[in-house]
Design a protein around this motif. Structure first.
Motif, PDB file in Angstrom:
ATOM      1  N   VAL A   1       0.869  -1.186   0.000  1.00 41.83           N
ATOM      2  CA  VAL A   1       0.000   0.000   0.000  1.00 41.83           C
ATOM      3  C   VAL A   1       0.898   1.226   0.000  1.00 41.83           C
ATOM      4  N   ASP A   2       0.787   2.031  -1.047  1.00 42.21           N
ATOM      5  CA  ASP A   2       1.589   3.255  -1.158  1.00 42.21           C
ATOM      6  C   ASP A   2       0.681   4.473  -1.115  1.00 42.21           C
ATOM      7  N   ASP A   3       1.140   5.521  -0.477  1.00 44.41           N
ATOM      8  CA  ASP A   3       0.496   6.826  -0.564  1.00 44.41           C
ATOM      9  C   ASP A   3       1.352   7.707  -1.461  1.00 44.41           C
ATOM     10  N   VAL A   4       0.727   8.222  -2.523  1.00 47.25           N
ATOM     11  CA  VAL A   4       1.442   9.092  -3.452  1.00 47.25           C
ATOM     12  C   VAL A   4       0.754  10.451  -3.453  1.00 47.25           C
ATOM     13  N   VAL A   5       1.538  11.509  -3.608  1.00 46.16           N
ATOM     14  CA  VAL A   5       1.013  12.870  -3.548  1.00 46.16           C
ATOM     15  C   VAL A   5       1.582  13.691  -4.705  1.00 46.16           C
ATOM     16  N   ARG A   6       0.837  14.715  -5.066  1.00 44.28           N
ATOM     17  CA  ARG A   6       1.310  15.634  -6.109  1.00 44.28           C
ATOM     18  C   ARG A   6       2.058  16.777  -5.438  1.00 44.28           C
ATOM     19  N   VAL A   7       3.300  16.967  -5.838  1.00 49.29           N
ATOM     20  CA  VAL A   7       4.132  18.033  -5.283  1.00 49.29           C
ATOM     21  C   VAL A   7       4.703  18.833  -6.446  1.00 49.29           C
ATOM     22  N   GLY A   8       4.333  20.112  -6.523  1.00 49.06           N
ATOM     23  CA  GLY A   8       4.831  20.943  -7.612  1.00 49.06           C
ATOM     24  C   GLY A   8       4.458  20.415  -8.980  1.00 49.06           C
ATOM     25  N   GLY A   9       3.271  19.787  -9.083  1.00 44.47           N
ATOM     26  CA  GLY A   9       2.794  19.268 -10.357  1.00 44.47           C
ATOM     27  C   GLY A   9       3.294  17.874 -10.687  1.00 44.47           C
ATOM     28  N   ARG A  10       4.110  17.272  -9.808  1.00 47.05           N
ATOM     29  CA  ARG A  10       4.675  15.945 -10.058  1.00 47.05           C
ATOM     30  C   ARG A  10       4.228  14.965  -8.984  1.00 47.05           C
ATOM     31  N   TRP A  11       3.822  13.754  -9.392  1.00 49.39           N
ATOM     32  CA  TRP A  11       3.433  12.726  -8.441  1.00 49.39           C
ATOM     33  C   TRP A  11       4.680  12.064  -7.862  1.00 49.39           C
ATOM     34  N   LEU A  12       4.710  11.936  -6.511  1.00 47.21           N
ATOM     35  CA  LEU A  12       5.832  11.334  -5.801  1.00 47.21           C
ATOM     36  C   LEU A  12       5.303  10.388  -4.728  1.00 47.21           C
ATOM     37  N   ILE A  13       6.145   9.446  -4.327  1.00 44.55           N
ATOM     38  CA  ILE A  13       5.772   8.509  -3.270  1.00 44.55           C
ATOM     39  C   ILE A  13       6.007   9.167  -1.911  1.00 44.55           C
ATOM     40  N   GLN A  14       4.953   9.214  -1.113  1.00 46.98           N
ATOM     41  CA  GLN A  14       5.078   9.744   0.244  1.00 46.98           C
ATOM     42  C   GLN A  14       5.406   8.628   1.231  1.00 46.98           C
TER      43      GLN A  14
END
Length: 317
Positions: A295-308
């Motif tokens: 289970v991964d949580d991914v977030v948009r940071v500065g227009g780019r999706w990254l793994i949190q």
């Protein structure tokens, strides 16, 4: 588009028919002799009222925009979110965009006018506005629209009305959301590919870059720690290959992936995973080293999706 009275035009062209039973209060009723409302014993107020009447009759009703400079100043300031300011913007919209065709000026205005007030440099005209009842397009109700002008030397120099930006249609909003999520899903798929390739090639720089600054892989947190984790893994694999205890390339597989949007900028990715070594030829058949659920949580940071956060050993899945 350059718009003068876009919202006002729609509101003021409405019918004065008797509203259906949905009217909850007393209906708004037009004055029987609206022309009489545009007069005053005060010479200045009378001139301003007559200028307002000409704006309505000559410009808005007869579309004689070649005469706009008779009634509007060059700078004509709008306070309408749908309308551009300036005389040239007004003329451009009605003649070039709306393609309004001039007609003769009628003796009496066709607008359902309720009242006219004038004081100082200001003239306010109240109109009947008939609107459909939300959810009941066959029923209508009445309310009030207003236009207020401030006059300078007999010409309108500034204008106010109650126009607002239109709300997006629910269908259009849903379609926009669906389209946006398709693009986001593709970006998240690419993020997962970048992750497994960085892990399989033990590329520490690339691996750390797919996480947020405070991102985590199980208990390993932060880009610096994640970078060290892969760098150490690369050194360990080189040592094991050198002493013959490790053969074949490492490959990670993510399957049955499901992306759930928690918010527009936050998604949760659930999947099965496998870690396999070898498999490039028959002499080195694939060997599964580990498997599980992630289970991964991914977030948009500065227009780019990254793994949190990446959790490959969840306890509640």
């Amino acid at each position: 588009m350059r718009i003068l009275f876009a919202a006002a035009m729609a509101a003021l062209m409405c019918s004065t028919a008797v509203p259906a039973a949905a009217q909850l209060n007393d209906p708004v009723v037009a004055h029987p002799d609206p022309e009489s409302l545009f007069t005053s014993p005060d010479p200045k107020l009378h001139r301003n009222k007559q200028a307002a009447l000409n704006i309505i009759k000559v410009l808005l009703e007869a579309n004689q925009w070649d005469r706009a400079s008779e009634f509007l100043t060059d700078r004509y300031i709008q306070h309408n979110p749908l309308a551009a300011s300036g005389l040239d913007a007004v003329i451009h919209y009605f003649t070039q965009v709306a393609k309004a065709k001039p007609t003769p000026v009628l003796e009496r205005t066709q607008r359902p006018i309720v009242a006219v007030q004038a004081e100082g440099d200001f003239v306010t005209v109240l109109f009947v506005q008939t609107l459909p009842v939300p959810g009941k397009p066959d029923q209508t109700y009445t309310t009030t629209w207003f236009d207020t002008w401030r006059f300078v030397d007999g010409k309108a120099d500034e204008h106010w009305d109650p126009a607002t930006l239109p709300q997006p249609r629910p269908q259009a909003a849903a379609a926009d959301t669906a389209t946006s999520q398709l693009a986001d899903r593709a970006a998240i798929d690419r993020l997962m590919w970048d992750y497994v390739r960085a892990a399989d090639t033990t590329d520490a720089d690339r691996y750390a870059s797919v996480f947020t600054e405070d991102g985590s892989f199980n208990s390993i947190k932060g880009r610096e720690a994640l970078h060290k984790f892969i760098a150490d893994l690369d050194a360990d694999q080189d040592k094991r290959r050198a002493d013959g205890t490790l053969t074949g390339d490492m490959r990670h597989f993510m399957t049955n992936q499901n992306v759930e949007f928690v918010s527009p900028d936050h998604a949760r990715v659930r999947y099965y995973w496998q870690t396999v070594f070898g498999g490039a030829d028959r002499a080195n058949p694939p060997r599964m080293a580990a498997a599980g659920t992630g289970v991964d949580d991914v977030v948009r940071v500065g227009g780019r999706w990254l793994i949190q956060s990446r959790n490959v050993a969840p306890t509640n899945e």
